[in-house]
Motif scaffolding. Structure first.
Motif, PDB file in Angstrom:
ATOM      1  N   ALA A  53      27.016  91.516  89.405  1.00 52.82           N
ATOM      2  CA  ALA A  53      28.214  90.907  88.819  1.00 52.82           C
ATOM      3  C   ALA A  53      29.452  91.714  89.205  1.00 52.82           C
ATOM      4  CB  ALA A  53      28.078  90.839  87.297  1.00 52.82           C
ATOM      5  N   HIS A  54      29.324  93.031  89.207  1.00 54.12           N
ATOM      6  CA  HIS A  54      30.452  93.881  89.585  1.00 54.12           C
ATOM      7  C   HIS A  54      30.829  93.650  91.051  1.00 54.12           C
ATOM      8  CE1 HIS A  54      33.320  97.079  89.241  1.00 54.12           C
ATOM      9  NE2 HIS A  54      32.740  97.781  90.203  1.00 54.12           N
ATOM     10  N   CYS A  55      29.840  93.503  91.916  1.00 51.26           N
ATOM     11  CA  CYS A  55      30.094  93.201  93.337  1.00 51.26           C
ATOM     12  C   CYS A  55      30.891  91.911  93.474  1.00 51.26           C
ATOM     13  CB  CYS A  55      28.782  93.053  94.105  1.00 51.26           C
ATOM     14  SG  CYS A  55      27.993  94.586  94.540  1.00 51.26           S
ATOM     15  N   LYS A  56      30.460  90.896  92.735  1.00 54.99           N
ATOM     16  CA  LYS A  56      31.157  89.610  92.787  1.00 54.99           C
ATOM     17  C   LYS A  56      32.602  89.755  92.329  1.00 54.99           C
ATOM     18  CE  LYS A  56      27.118  86.661  92.288  1.00 54.99           C
ATOM     19  NZ  LYS A  56      26.395  85.719  91.419  1.00 54.99           N
ATOM     20  N   ASP A  57      32.813  90.559  91.274  1.00 50.57           N
ATOM     21  CA  ASP A  57      34.174  90.791  90.768  1.00 50.57           C
ATOM     22  C   ASP A  57      35.041  91.468  91.821  1.00 50.57           C
ATOM     23  OD1 ASP A  57      33.461  89.690  88.344  1.00 50.57           O
ATOM     24  OD2 ASP A  57      33.207  91.624  87.327  1.00 50.57           O
ATOM     25  N   VAL A  58      34.494  92.471  92.482  1.00 55.29           N
ATOM     26  CA  VAL A  58      35.243  93.212  93.510  1.00 55.29           C
ATOM     27  C   VAL A  58      35.602  92.277  94.665  1.00 55.29           C
ATOM     28  CG1 VAL A  58      35.084  95.044  95.260  1.00 55.29           C
ATOM     29  CG2 VAL A  58      34.289  95.480  92.930  1.00 55.29           C
ATOM     30  N   ILE A  59      34.644  91.464  95.086  1.00 57.12           N
ATOM     31  CA  ILE A  59      34.879  90.528  96.198  1.00 57.12           C
ATOM     32  C   ILE A  59      35.933  89.495  95.808  1.00 57.12           C
ATOM     33  CG2 ILE A  59      33.826  88.688  97.580  1.00 57.12           C
ATOM     34  CD1 ILE A  59      31.216  90.434  97.511  1.00 57.12           C
ATOM     35  N   ARG A  60      35.838  88.993  94.574  1.00 50.91           N
ATOM     36  CA  ARG A  60      36.821  88.010  94.101  1.00 50.91           C
ATOM     37  C   ARG A  60      38.216  88.638  94.044  1.00 50.91           C
ATOM     38  NH1 ARG A  60      33.401  85.349  90.285  1.00 50.91           N
ATOM     39  NH2 ARG A  60      33.245  87.160  89.602  1.00 50.91           N
ATOM     40  N   GLU A  61      38.274  89.868  93.552  1.00 51.70           N
ATOM     41  CA  GLU A  61      39.551  90.564  93.385  1.00 51.70           C
ATOM     42  C   GLU A  61      40.219  90.871  94.728  1.00 51.70           C
ATOM     43  OE1 GLU A  61      40.386  95.061  92.170  1.00 51.70           O
ATOM     44  OE2 GLU A  61      39.454  93.936  90.535  1.00 51.70           O
ATOM     45  N   LYS A  62      39.446  91.345  95.683  1.00 49.71           N
ATOM     46  CA  LYS A  62      40.013  91.754  96.977  1.00 49.71           C
ATOM     47  C   LYS A  62      40.095  90.605  97.973  1.00 49.71           C
ATOM     48  CE  LYS A  62      38.694  96.557  96.691  1.00 49.71           C
ATOM     49  NZ  LYS A  62      39.459  97.611  97.303  1.00 49.71           N
ATOM     50  N   GLY A  63      39.296  89.594  97.746  1.00 52.71           N
ATOM     51  CA  GLY A  63      39.238  88.483  98.690  1.00 52.71           C
ATOM     52  C   GLY A  63      38.133  88.728  99.693  1.00 52.71           C
ATOM     53  N   PHE A  64      37.272  87.744  99.843  1.00 53.00           N
ATOM     54  CA  PHE A  64      36.072  87.876 100.681  1.00 53.00           C
ATOM     55  C   PHE A  64      36.379  88.386 102.087  1.00 53.00           C
ATOM     56  CE2 PHE A  64      32.893  86.131 103.606  1.00 53.00           C
ATOM     57  CZ  PHE A  64      31.752  86.683 103.061  1.00 53.00           C
ATOM     58  N   GLU A  65      37.443  87.870 102.670  1.00 54.97           N
ATOM     59  CA  GLU A  65      37.761  88.230 104.062  1.00 54.97           C
ATOM     60  C   GLU A  65      38.344  89.641 104.190  1.00 54.97           C
ATOM     61  OE1 GLU A  65      40.838  86.199 101.909  1.00 54.97           O
ATOM     62  OE2 GLU A  65      38.935  85.370 102.589  1.00 54.97           O
ATOM     63  N   HIS A  66      38.693  90.272 103.063  1.00 55.73           N
ATOM     64  CA  HIS A  66      39.307  91.601 103.112  1.00 55.73           C
ATOM     65  C   HIS A  66      38.357  92.723 102.687  1.00 55.73           C
ATOM     66  CE1 HIS A  66      43.110  89.719 103.915  1.00 55.73           C
ATOM     67  NE2 HIS A  66      42.999  88.974 102.834  1.00 55.73           N
ATOM     68  N   VAL A  67      37.150  92.379 102.286  1.00 54.67           N
ATOM     69  CA  VAL A  67      36.209  93.399 101.804  1.00 54.67           C
ATOM     70  C   VAL A  67      35.223  93.752 102.910  1.00 54.67           C
ATOM     71  CG1 VAL A  67      34.417  93.914 100.115  1.00 54.67           C
ATOM     72  CG2 VAL A  67      36.364  92.572  99.447  1.00 54.67           C
TER      73      VAL A  67
END
Length: 106
Positions: A53-67
């Motif tokens: 869930a934390h991974c998903k939050d980080v990806i959502r926050e930063k944007g998939f293309e920027h992580v």
């Protein structure tokens, strides 16, 4: 010996001891058993789901293309370590101590 030199000697002895213990755990197959136990305990206590869930939050926050994978690892590692329950750490430590007591000829 001065304080810093003494620290280096103690750290060196400690790292040698850790390496010897690790080698013994590997040779006897105990390391793999401990990894399996840890994996099962972390799934059982919900750790894996929390980290996912934390991974998903980080990806959502930063944007998939920027992580990048490196970004994700940097974000997740401290959180993952902090979320490991003390009970799981204690159980693993007890298992290692019991193993060392049985195989004290290090």
């Amino acid at each position: 010996m001065h304080g810093n030199a003494m620290k280096r000697v103690n750290m060196s002895k400690e790292s040698q001891m850790r390496a010897a213990i690790n080698q013994k755990l590997i040779e006897m197959g105990e390391r793999e058993r401990l990894k399996e136990l840890l994996r099962a305990k972390l799934i059982e206590c919900g750790w894996k789901d929390q980290l996912k869930a934390h991974c998903k939050d980080v990806i959502r926050e930063k944007g998939f293309e920027h992580v990048t994978v490196e970004d994700l690892v940097a974000e997740i590692t401290p959180k993952g370590r902090a979320l490991v329950p003390d009970s799981v750490k204690k159980e693993l430590l007890q298992r290692i101590r019991a193993f060392l007591a049985q195989h004290s000829a290090l």
